[in-house]
Design a protein around this motif. Structure first.
Motif, PDB file in Angstrom:
ATOM      1  N   THR A  79      -3.748   6.428 -29.545  1.00 29.39           N
ATOM      2  CA  THR A  79      -4.709   5.703 -30.363  1.00 29.39           C
ATOM      3  C   THR A  79      -6.049   5.613 -29.641  1.00 29.39           C
ATOM      4  N   ILE A  80      -6.950   4.856 -30.216  1.00 23.29           N
ATOM      5  CA  ILE A  80      -8.268   4.607 -29.634  1.00 23.29           C
ATOM      6  C   ILE A  80      -8.401   3.099 -29.504  1.00 23.29           C
ATOM      7  N   VAL A  81      -8.976   2.645 -28.402  1.00 26.82           N
ATOM      8  CA  VAL A  81      -9.244   1.219 -28.240  1.00 26.82           C
ATOM      9  C   VAL A  81     -10.741   1.032 -28.027  1.00 26.82           C
ATOM     10  N   ALA A  82     -11.245  -0.112 -28.510  1.00 26.35           N
ATOM     11  CA  ALA A  82     -12.683  -0.377 -28.412  1.00 26.35           C
ATOM     12  C   ALA A  82     -12.914  -1.855 -28.127  1.00 26.35           C
ATOM     13  N   TRP A  83     -14.107  -2.133 -27.635  1.00 25.89           N
ATOM     14  CA  TRP A  83     -14.514  -3.496 -27.309  1.00 25.89           C
ATOM     15  C   TRP A  83     -15.961  -3.646 -27.746  1.00 25.89           C
ATOM     16  N   ALA A  84     -16.260  -4.685 -28.508  1.00 27.06           N
ATOM     17  CA  ALA A  84     -17.593  -4.871 -29.074  1.00 27.06           C
ATOM     18  C   ALA A  84     -18.211  -6.182 -28.603  1.00 27.06           C
ATOM     19  N   GLN A  85     -19.541  -6.235 -28.611  1.00 20.54           N
ATOM     20  CA  GLN A  85     -20.307  -7.448 -28.325  1.00 20.54           C
ATOM     21  C   GLN A  85     -19.821  -8.570 -29.225  1.00 20.54           C
ATOM     22  N   GLY A  86     -19.601  -9.735 -28.662  1.00 24.14           N
ATOM     23  CA  GLY A  86     -19.231 -10.902 -29.467  1.00 24.14           C
ATOM     24  C   GLY A  86     -17.759 -10.996 -29.828  1.00 24.14           C
ATOM     25  N   ILE A  87     -16.986  -9.977 -29.515  1.00 25.28           N
ATOM     26  CA  ILE A  87     -15.533 -10.003 -29.743  1.00 25.28           C
ATOM     27  C   ILE A  87     -14.915 -10.154 -28.352  1.00 25.28           C
ATOM     28  N   ASP A  88     -14.712 -11.425 -27.943  1.00 25.70           N
ATOM     29  CA  ASP A  88     -14.377 -11.690 -26.545  1.00 25.70           C
ATOM     30  C   ASP A  88     -12.967 -12.209 -26.293  1.00 25.70           C
ATOM     31  N   ASP A  89     -12.154 -12.332 -27.346  1.00 27.62           N
ATOM     32  CA  ASP A  89     -10.775 -12.753 -27.109  1.00 27.62           C
ATOM     33  C   ASP A  89      -9.866 -12.147 -28.172  1.00 27.62           C
ATOM     34  N   ARG A  90      -8.591 -12.306 -27.963  1.00 29.28           N
ATOM     35  CA  ARG A  90      -7.595 -11.720 -28.864  1.00 29.28           C
ATOM     36  C   ARG A  90      -7.752 -12.236 -30.299  1.00 29.28           C
ATOM     37  N   ASN A  91      -8.033 -13.529 -30.464  1.00 31.62           N
ATOM     38  CA  ASN A  91      -8.166 -14.088 -31.811  1.00 31.62           C
ATOM     39  C   ASN A  91      -9.299 -13.412 -32.583  1.00 31.62           C
TER      40      ASN A  91
END
Length: 189
Positions: A79-91
């Motif tokens: 798969t692909i994983v990503a991390w975005a500004q403002g998305i800082d926790d699992r919830n």
């Protein structure tokens, strides 16, 4: 527990193409899994700004179109994983589950010689070497070893499909500016 998403509202660019969906949260720091609509997801890796819209089904945690500024995106297993500004926790990442991802076509990496994005082929007219119209590209289908053009055309006043392998043995040239593909194929195949 509901999470308030603080997403930046945005206008979907006119040339935006849906390239994938957010599948689920990944880890605890705001990363999320992405399901690409394409086996070669270069656009997801190249674009630093993704436009997202909520899924058509299920709970909606946001509405309209929002902009995600992508911090990192990378392959992980299958798969692909990503991390975005403002998305800082699992919830926050879970709140994006099901979101549709759009990228402006202008942000796609340049295709190599004799390589084409499927989205650029949809709608092109297909003619054979004699100039006989064979139909219009409605879809493309991956059959494993090759891609097949799925054409829509009319035969005896009825809509029918025609399939032509998208390989150099049958495809003479693709002319994107002319919106035409010339093939070595006969109407009765």
């Amino acid at each position: 527990m509901s999470t308030e998403l603080n997403l930046e509202p945005a206008q979907l660019p006119a040339d935006a193409i849906e390239v994938g969906r957010i599948a689920d949260a990944w880890g605890v720091k705001g990363w999320f899994k992405v399901l690409s609509h394409n086996a070669a997801p270069e656009a997801l890796f190249a674009a630093k700004r993704w436009y997202v819209q909520p899924s058509e089904k299920g709970a909606r945690t946001f509405s309209g179109t929002a902009l995600l500024e992508i911090r990192q995106v990378r392959p992980h297993s299958d798969t692909i994983v990503a991390w975005a500004q403002g998305i800082d926790d699992r919830n926050a990442a879970e709140a994006l589950r099901g979101a549709r991802i759009f990228v402006p076509r202008a942000d796609f990496p340049k295709a190599e010689a004799d390589e084409y994005y499927w989205v650029d082929l949809i709608g092109l007219e297909v003619v054979n070497r004699e100039g006989v119209a064979l139909g219009q590209v409605r879809d493309l289908m991956s059959t494993g070893p090759q891609t097949v053009l799925v054409l829509a055309h009319e035969q005896d006043g009825k809509p029918v499909e025609r399939m032509i392998p998208f390989v150099s043995a049958f495809v003479d040239k693709v002319e994107l500016p002319e919106r035409r593909i010339t093939v070595d194929w006969q109407p009765d195949y």
